[in-house]
Design a protein around this motif. Structure first.
Motif, mmCIF file in Angstrom:
data_model
loop_
_atom_site.group_PDB
_atom_site.id
_atom_site.type_symbol
_atom_site.label_atom_id
_atom_site.label_comp_id
_atom_site.label_asym_id
_atom_site.label_seq_id
_atom_site.Cartn_x
_atom_site.Cartn_y
_atom_site.Cartn_z
ATOM 1 N N LYS A 9 0.822 -1.207 0.000
ATOM 2 C CA LYS A 9 0.000 0.000 0.000
ATOM 3 C C LYS A 9 0.855 1.256 0.000
ATOM 4 O O LYS A 9 0.474 2.277 -0.563
ATOM 5 C CB LYS A 9 -0.918 0.009 1.219
ATOM 6 C CG LYS A 9 -1.951 -1.093 1.204
ATOM 7 C CD LYS A 9 -2.791 -1.036 2.454
ATOM 8 C CE LYS A 9 -3.720 -2.229 2.536
ATOM 9 N NZ LYS A 9 -4.441 -2.265 3.795
ATOM 10 N N LYS A 10 2.016 1.183 0.617
ATOM 11 C CA LYS A 10 2.909 2.333 0.696
ATOM 12 C C LYS A 10 3.384 2.761 -0.693
ATOM 13 O O LYS A 10 3.560 3.948 -0.958
ATOM 14 C CB LYS A 10 4.106 1.963 1.585
ATOM 15 C CG LYS A 10 4.998 3.107 1.936
ATOM 16 C CD LYS A 10 4.398 3.954 3.022
ATOM 17 C CE LYS A 10 5.421 4.963 3.500
ATOM 18 N NZ LYS A 10 4.816 6.142 4.046
ATOM 19 N N ALA A 11 3.576 1.804 -1.584
ATOM 20 C CA ALA A 11 4.024 2.123 -2.946
ATOM 21 C C ALA A 11 2.973 2.942 -3.679
ATOM 22 O O ALA A 11 3.310 3.872 -4.416
ATOM 23 C CB ALA A 11 4.327 0.849 -3.714
ATOM 24 N N LEU A 12 1.703 2.627 -3.486
ATOM 25 C CA LEU A 12 0.637 3.381 -4.148
ATOM 26 C C LEU A 12 0.557 4.804 -3.624
ATOM 27 O O LEU A 12 0.151 5.715 -4.339
ATOM 28 C CB LEU A 12 -0.709 2.675 -3.966
ATOM 29 C CG LEU A 12 -0.819 1.307 -4.636
ATOM 30 C CD1 LEU A 12 -2.116 0.624 -4.235
ATOM 31 C CD2 LEU A 12 -0.728 1.446 -6.141
ATOM 32 N N PHE A 13 0.955 5.008 -2.385
ATOM 33 C CA PHE A 13 0.943 6.349 -1.797
ATOM 34 C C PHE A 13 2.173 7.149 -2.220
ATOM 35 O O PHE A 13 2.077 8.339 -2.522
ATOM 36 C CB PHE A 13 0.879 6.244 -0.271
ATOM 37 C CG PHE A 13 0.848 7.577 0.423
ATOM 38 C CD1 PHE A 13 -0.274 8.376 0.376
ATOM 39 C CD2 PHE A 13 1.955 8.027 1.112
ATOM 40 C CE1 PHE A 13 -0.302 9.602 1.005
ATOM 41 C CE2 PHE A 13 1.941 9.255 1.752
ATOM 42 C CZ PHE A 13 0.805 10.046 1.695
ATOM 43 N N ASP A 44 8.857 -2.132 2.532
ATOM 44 C CA ASP A 44 10.046 -1.392 2.104
ATOM 45 C C ASP A 44 10.742 -2.062 0.927
ATOM 46 O O ASP A 44 11.920 -1.818 0.674
ATOM 47 C CB ASP A 44 11.030 -1.258 3.267
ATOM 48 C CG ASP A 44 10.457 -0.433 4.401
ATOM 49 O OD1 ASP A 44 9.721 0.512 4.098
ATOM 50 O OD2 ASP A 44 10.741 -0.746 5.566
ATOM 51 N N SER A 45 10.028 -2.903 0.192
ATOM 52 C CA SER A 45 10.668 -3.653 -0.886
ATOM 53 C C SER A 45 10.788 -2.822 -2.155
ATOM 54 O O SER A 45 10.027 -1.887 -2.386
ATOM 55 C CB SER A 45 9.888 -4.934 -1.165
ATOM 56 O OG SER A 45 8.602 -4.619 -1.615
ATOM 57 N N PHE A 46 11.770 -3.185 -2.969
ATOM 58 C CA PHE A 46 11.984 -2.524 -4.248
ATOM 59 C C PHE A 46 12.640 -3.514 -5.193
ATOM 60 O O PHE A 46 13.050 -4.599 -4.795
ATOM 61 C CB PHE A 46 12.846 -1.270 -4.079
ATOM 62 C CG PHE A 46 14.178 -1.521 -3.442
ATOM 63 C CD1 PHE A 46 15.307 -1.699 -4.216
ATOM 64 C CD2 PHE A 46 14.300 -1.583 -2.061
ATOM 65 C CE1 PHE A 46 16.540 -1.936 -3.629
ATOM 66 C CE2 PHE A 46 15.530 -1.815 -1.465
ATOM 67 C CZ PHE A 46 16.652 -2.002 -2.254
ATOM 68 N N LEU A 105 3.927 -4.156 -6.392
ATOM 69 C CA LEU A 105 2.618 -3.761 -5.865
ATOM 70 C C LEU A 105 1.994 -4.872 -5.040
ATOM 71 O O LEU A 105 1.412 -4.609 -4.000
ATOM 72 C CB LEU A 105 1.685 -3.360 -7.005
ATOM 73 C CG LEU A 105 2.113 -2.148 -7.816
ATOM 74 C CD1 LEU A 105 1.083 -1.869 -8.904
ATOM 75 C CD2 LEU A 105 2.292 -0.940 -6.937
ATOM 76 N N ASP A 106 2.064 -6.114 -5.529
ATOM 77 C CA ASP A 106 1.508 -7.216 -4.746
ATOM 78 C C ASP A 106 2.099 -8.552 -5.166
ATOM 79 O O ASP A 106 2.710 -8.683 -6.217
ATOM 80 C CB ASP A 106 -0.022 -7.259 -4.830
ATOM 81 C CG ASP A 106 -0.563 -7.348 -6.245
ATOM 82 O OD1 ASP A 106 0.200 -7.683 -7.160
ATOM 83 O OD2 ASP A 106 -1.754 -7.081 -6.426
ATOM 84 N N ASP A 129 1.815 16.286 -4.043
ATOM 85 C CA ASP A 129 1.052 15.236 -4.707
ATOM 86 C C ASP A 129 0.477 14.263 -3.683
ATOM 87 O O ASP A 129 -0.657 13.799 -3.816
ATOM 88 C CB ASP A 129 1.927 14.459 -5.692
ATOM 89 C CG ASP A 129 2.366 15.303 -6.875
ATOM 90 O OD1 ASP A 129 1.659 16.271 -7.199
ATOM 91 O OD2 ASP A 129 3.418 14.980 -7.468
ATOM 92 N N LYS A 130 1.263 13.971 -2.641
ATOM 93 C CA LYS A 130 0.784 13.068 -1.588
ATOM 94 C C LYS A 130 -0.378 13.715 -0.835
ATOM 95 O O LYS A 130 -1.355 13.047 -0.482
ATOM 96 C CB LYS A 130 1.918 12.736 -0.619
ATOM 97 C CG LYS A 130 3.007 11.887 -1.238
ATOM 98 C CD LYS A 130 4.105 11.619 -0.236
ATOM 99 C CE LYS A 130 5.271 10.920 -0.868
ATOM 100 N NZ LYS A 130 6.365 10.698 0.072
#
Length: 150
Positions: A9-13, A44-46, A105-106, A129-130
């Motif tokens: 969810k953090k990535a979408l934000f 915290d993944s990338f 994302l998932d 933007d956030k």
């Protein structure tokens, strides 16, 4: 039909999503069992491209208490992502030249019970933007509550 295991969810934000891709995962047996129990965290993944291959970094897949010590996997270890060479080259070009980033994302199991990941080509959001995203989300919630009360 997808069975979602974990969502970032953090990535979408934090990022605006440009394009999404599907990628396979190279996993050990104990990791697959842990994923079936939904023991994953993508906060915290990338994703990085290292020597022409995609790797999921910093994703946490915890092991089960019943896992034998010999078969235990590294919880935050690098996991290889599987995509076609042309797709990886396209992503490498966009990441290196245009300043995009790759995020997960998932994680999910597809219809054939294979572990897959939704990979996104994304651009980082600025602070304003956030704030806009939070305002829009709050306005949508208020509208839903107003419709519900009618």
């Amino acid at each position: 039909m997808k069975k979602i295991i974990a969502r970032n969810k953090k990535a979408l934000f934090d990022y605006s999503i440009i394009e999404t891709f599907e990628a396979g995962l190279v996993l050990k047996g104990s990791e697959v069992v842990a994923l079936r129990q939904a023991r994953a965290n993508l906060k915290d993944s990338f994703v990085r491209i290292i020597k022409g291959e995609l790797f999921l970094l910093n994703a946490h897949i915890s092991y089960l208490s019943t896992t034998h010590s010999y078969y235990k996997h590294e919880e935050r270890g690098a996991r290889k992502l599987l995509m076609h060479r042309k797709q990886i080259d396209k992503l490498l070009g966009k990441v290196s030249i245009e300043g995009y980033t790759l995020v997960i994302l998932d994680l999910y199991f597809n219809a054939k019970n294979k572990a897959k990941a939704t990979l996104a080509l994304a651009k980082g959001k600025n602070l304003h933007d956030k704030r806009q995203t939070l305002k829009r989300k709050q306005a949508d919630l208020d509208a839903k509550m107003a419709m519900k009360n009618l």
